[in-house]
Design a protein around this motif. Structure first.
Motif, PDB file in Angstrom:
ATOM      1  N   UNK A  22      11.541   6.777  -3.234  1.00  0.00           N
ATOM      2  CA  UNK A  22      10.929   7.067  -4.168  1.00  0.00           C
ATOM      3  C   UNK A  22      11.211   6.789  -5.668  1.00  0.00           C
ATOM      4  N   UNK A  23      13.236   7.095  -6.125  1.00  0.00           N
ATOM      5  CA  UNK A  23      13.106   7.337  -7.060  1.00  0.00           C
ATOM      6  C   UNK A  23      13.077   5.289  -7.737  1.00  0.00           C
ATOM      7  N   UNK A  24      13.442   4.545  -6.565  1.00  0.00           N
ATOM      8  CA  UNK A  24      12.749   3.066  -6.799  1.00  0.00           C
ATOM      9  C   UNK A  24      11.832   2.626  -7.343  1.00  0.00           C
ATOM     10  N   UNK A  25      11.261   2.953  -6.480  1.00  0.00           N
ATOM     11  CA  UNK A  25       9.542   2.819  -7.097  1.00  0.00           C
ATOM     12  C   UNK A  25       9.155   3.300  -7.912  1.00  0.00           C
ATOM     13  N   UNK A  26       9.864   4.209  -8.074  1.00  0.00           N
ATOM     14  CA  UNK A  26       9.614   5.113  -9.675  1.00  0.00           C
ATOM     15  C   UNK A  26       9.679   3.814 -11.110  1.00  0.00           C
ATOM     16  N   UNK A  27      10.686   3.312 -10.539  1.00  0.00           N
ATOM     17  CA  UNK A  27      11.818   2.694 -11.665  1.00  0.00           C
ATOM     18  C   UNK A  27      11.123   1.556 -11.655  1.00  0.00           C
ATOM     19  N   UNK A  28      11.210   0.504 -10.299  1.00  0.00           N
ATOM     20  CA  UNK A  28       9.678  -0.542 -10.193  1.00  0.00           C
ATOM     21  C   UNK A  28       8.846  -0.809 -11.510  1.00  0.00           C
ATOM     22  N   UNK A  29       7.932   0.262 -10.736  1.00  0.00           N
ATOM     23  CA  UNK A  29       6.558   0.685 -11.959  1.00  0.00           C
ATOM     24  C   UNK A  29       6.732   0.869 -12.905  1.00  0.00           C
ATOM     25  N   UNK A  67       4.813   0.796  -3.813  1.00  0.00           N
ATOM     26  CA  UNK A  67       4.408  -0.043  -4.321  1.00  0.00           C
ATOM     27  C   UNK A  67       2.948  -1.674  -4.370  1.00  0.00           C
ATOM     28  N   UNK A  68       2.865  -2.126  -2.825  1.00  0.00           N
ATOM     29  CA  UNK A  68       1.688  -2.461  -2.715  1.00  0.00           C
ATOM     30  C   UNK A  68       0.975  -1.849  -2.027  1.00  0.00           C
ATOM     31  N   UNK A  69       0.686  -0.117  -1.749  1.00  0.00           N
ATOM     32  CA  UNK A  69      -0.185   0.721  -1.026  1.00  0.00           C
ATOM     33  C   UNK A  69      -0.811   1.648  -2.729  1.00  0.00           C
ATOM     34  N   UNK A  70      -0.423   0.846  -3.836  1.00  0.00           N
ATOM     35  CA  UNK A  70      -0.735   1.298  -5.554  1.00  0.00           C
ATOM     36  C   UNK A  70      -1.442  -0.119  -5.744  1.00  0.00           C
TER      37      UNK A  70
END
Length: 262
Positions: A22-29, A67-70
């Motif tokens: 989730x941290x990685x997804x947060x940074x990419x987002x 990120x795909x789900x979002x």
């Protein structure tokens, strides 16, 4: 060039109670939101992110899945993960149904397309008579049968909305409104030519997740919601002359309204 060397992505916080993926997804987002990865641009590969963060491939894949789900990214087999384009269509609620547009031969959708310089198309057109549903009947003043016009709208080849109009048969039967192409200005101009000068519109709007059929019709990516809008058109005599049920891809629209303060 790796995301670490460019400084686009930071490091993980080992003290955080937030899961690593989730941290990685947060940074990419955040990088996507700030334009560090632009629309259509490829994200760092799994191998780059594994090296950058020192995590497993499964952890990186879980981040991509978020990120795909979002609806922020899409995956292309053999090529990688890309930022999804999100072209907005600005809907001017106080202007798109203005009579001057109809008199110029433009429907509301053509007006919207002009604001962003896109090429509009209409397909999946169906015109038929049907029994009114209880909700449509109530909105139209207890009519029993209606003329139904179903169509899908595309901008630059991309489906952005699917709309169904319901009109009382005593108004629409055996008129240009019952033809696949009702003519310049659309059905609202035809209604006014038939003596139903439009007075106002009422709209109800809500956001929700799409049904499987809506996902297929609008070619929605995983996680993309829809805007569900129901509009009722009234003539100057106070009669409801049309109900339009519209489902729009939420990532393709910005709803903009001008509201009086008095």
């Amino acid at each position: 060039m790796s995301p670490l060397s460019t400084g686009v992505l930071g490091a993980l916080d080992p003290t955080s109670d937030r899961a690593v993926f989730r941290q990685i997804a947060d940074q990419l987002r955040e990088a996507i939101d700030k334009g560090r990865f632009r629309e259509g641009e490829k994200l760092p590969s799994e191998a780059e992110l594994v090296e950058h963060y020192g995590v497993s491939r499964m952890t990186v894949r879980n981040s991509f899945s978020i990120l795909q789900g979002e609806g922020l990214v899409h995956s292309e087999h053999g090529r990688g993960v890309f930022v999804r384009p999100r072209p907005p269509v600005r809907r001017l609620a106080s202007d798109r149904f203005a009579r001057r547009h109809r008199e110029q031969g433009k429907s509301a959708f053509l007006v919207e397309a002009d604001t962003v310089g896109s090429h509009p198309e209409v397909d999946s057109l169906q015109v038929k008579e049907e029994r009114a549903t209880p909700d449509v009947s109530a909105r139209l003043g207890s009519v029993r049968r209606v003329l139904v016009r179903r169509r899908r709208y595309l901008l630059d080849g991309r489906p952005v909305e699917f709309a169904t109009s319901y009109l009382p048969l005593d108004i629409a039967r055996d008129t240009p409104i019952a033809q696949p192409n009702p003519g310049p200005g659309g059905i609202y101009r035809r209604l006014e030519e038939l003596g139903h000068r439009l007075d106002h519109f009422e709209e109800e709007i809500k956001a929700r997740m799409p049904s499987p059929d809506e996902v297929a019709t609008l070619r929605l990516a995983a996680g993309v919601p829809v805007i569900h809008l129901i509009r009722t058109a009234y003539d100057t005599e106070g009669r409801a002359v049309e109900v339009c049920d519209t489902v729009m891809a939420a990532d393709a629209y910005v709803l903009s309204y001008r509201l009086p303060a008095t």
